[in-house]
Design an enzyme around this catalytic site. Structure first.
Site, PDB file in Angstrom:
ATOM      1  N   LEU A  70      19.601  12.904  86.412  1.00 54.92           N
ATOM      2  CA  LEU A  70      20.739  13.536  87.077  1.00 54.92           C
ATOM      3  C   LEU A  70      20.994  12.956  88.460  1.00 54.92           C
ATOM      4  CD1 LEU A  70      19.822  17.282  86.311  1.00 54.92           C
ATOM      5  CD2 LEU A  70      21.209  15.732  84.915  1.00 54.92           C
ATOM      6  N   ASN A 111      32.882  12.647  82.580  1.00 57.61           N
ATOM      7  CA  ASN A 111      34.208  12.543  81.965  1.00 57.61           C
ATOM      8  C   ASN A 111      35.032  11.447  82.618  1.00 57.61           C
ATOM      9  OD1 ASN A 111      36.509  14.063  83.823  1.00 57.61           O
ATOM     10  ND2 ASN A 111      34.473  14.892  84.187  1.00 57.61           N
ATOM     11  N   TYR A 139      33.177   5.170  90.622  1.00 58.64           N
ATOM     12  CA  TYR A 139      32.198   6.150  90.122  1.00 58.64           C
ATOM     13  C   TYR A 139      32.207   6.144  88.595  1.00 58.64           C
ATOM     14  CZ  TYR A 139      30.428  10.850  88.953  1.00 58.64           C
ATOM     15  OH  TYR A 139      29.758  11.913  88.394  1.00 58.64           O
ATOM     16  N   SER A 168      33.480  19.700  84.231  1.00 60.39           N
ATOM     17  CA  SER A 168      33.465  20.389  85.523  1.00 60.39           C
ATOM     18  C   SER A 168      32.341  21.413  85.517  1.00 60.39           C
ATOM     19  CB  SER A 168      34.814  21.093  85.758  1.00 60.39           C
ATOM     20  OG  SER A 168      35.886  20.172  85.673  1.00 60.39           O
TER      21      SER A 168
END
Length: 278
Positions: A70, A111, A139, A168
């Site tokens: 992460l 996403n 990114y 999100s």
């Protein structure tokens, strides 16, 4: 299962670490910051861009069974910064996995790897994981590159690698776009545990979103891996829509899958330069 979670002190990391522990997993944390109060398990304050430091963490924790990656910048920066944050860190972890026989990694992709896909091109169809990468930012570009690296190590070394293209991640949706892209905290834990425990996934990609009524993501690949989201942003729809949003923001969010990340506000040179450019 003994799992190393990188970025364990972050917003997603905190939720995932706690959730995995609650489900009986042994979790070790890694982050650039010191161990947060109340963390249960071992902790390493380490920079994932340093392959020697990462290897030392793996050696100290041996045996590890899986990695949840992460760690990384959550926002837009130069291409150099993004590649270091998302690709170099992934490479350091993968090399350590090969060296220490760790068979599985679950990666927090985004996403924004397909964020430049026009919304109107979907029509009534769902966005499939096999659609061509269309990053909306550097990114997103780095996330695409990290996915490619995972694919290489899956083919070359037989590592199981699951890329989760997270939408999100919020306690609750806050904008009309998030009514489609929301990933609840509980569903995030369900998703990561499914990706950690699915039998022989090889290299796989899934969309990390909840079961949103207004969603445009194909949740089939996630369900194939055992991820069955249970939350729906529709429960917050009346509240979100009643709060209102400037029309320009609504238009920007609706034009592309990546929402505002695909707008002119995020356009910048790829490389930071020092001194005169002319």
């Amino acid at each position: 299962m003994h799992v190393l979670v990188t970025g364990a002190a972050g917003s997603i990391g905190t939720v995932v670490c706690s959730g995995l522990v609650d489900r009986g997993h042994r979790v070790s944390g890694l982050d650039l910051v010191p161990e947060p109060e109340g963390f249960t398990g071992s902790w390493s304050t380490t920079d994932c861009t340093d392959p020697d430091a990462v290897d030392a963490v793996f050696a100290a924790l041996d045996p590890l069974e899986a990695v949840v990656h992460l760690a990384g910048r959550p926002d837009e920066s130069s291409l150099t910064d993004e590649l270091a944050s998302h690709v170099v860190t992934t490479a350091a972890l993968l090399d350590a996995m090969v060296a220490h026989g760790v068979p599985r990694i679950v990666y927090a992709s985004s996403n924004h790897a397909v964020g430049r896909t026009p919304r109107d091109s979907l029509g009534s169809d769902l966005l499939e994981v096999g659609t061509r990468p269309r990053p909306d930012t550097f990114y997103g570009t780095a996330k695409v590159a990290a996915e490619a690296l995972l694919s290489l190590y899956a083919d070359r070394h037989g590592i199981d690698a699951v890329a989760t293209r997270i939408g999100s991640f919020l306690a609750q949706p806050e904008t009309p776009r998030a009514l489609a892209t929301w990933l609840s905290h509980d569903d995030a834990v369900r998703m990561f545990e499914a990706a950690l425990t699915a039998p022989d996934p090889g290299f796989a990609v899934l969309y990390g979103v909840s079961a949103n009524t207004r969603g445009w993501w194909d949740l089939g690949p996630g369900r194939d891996l055992g991820y069955h989201p249970q939350d729906d942003a529709e429960a917050y729809a009346a509240q979100v829509l009643a709060a209102g949003q400037p029309e320009a923001d609504v238009t920007a969010e609706a034009a592309f899958v990546g929402g505002p990340y695909a707008t002119e506000a995020f356009v910048r040179p790829a490389l930071d330069r020092i001194g005169p450019t002319a």
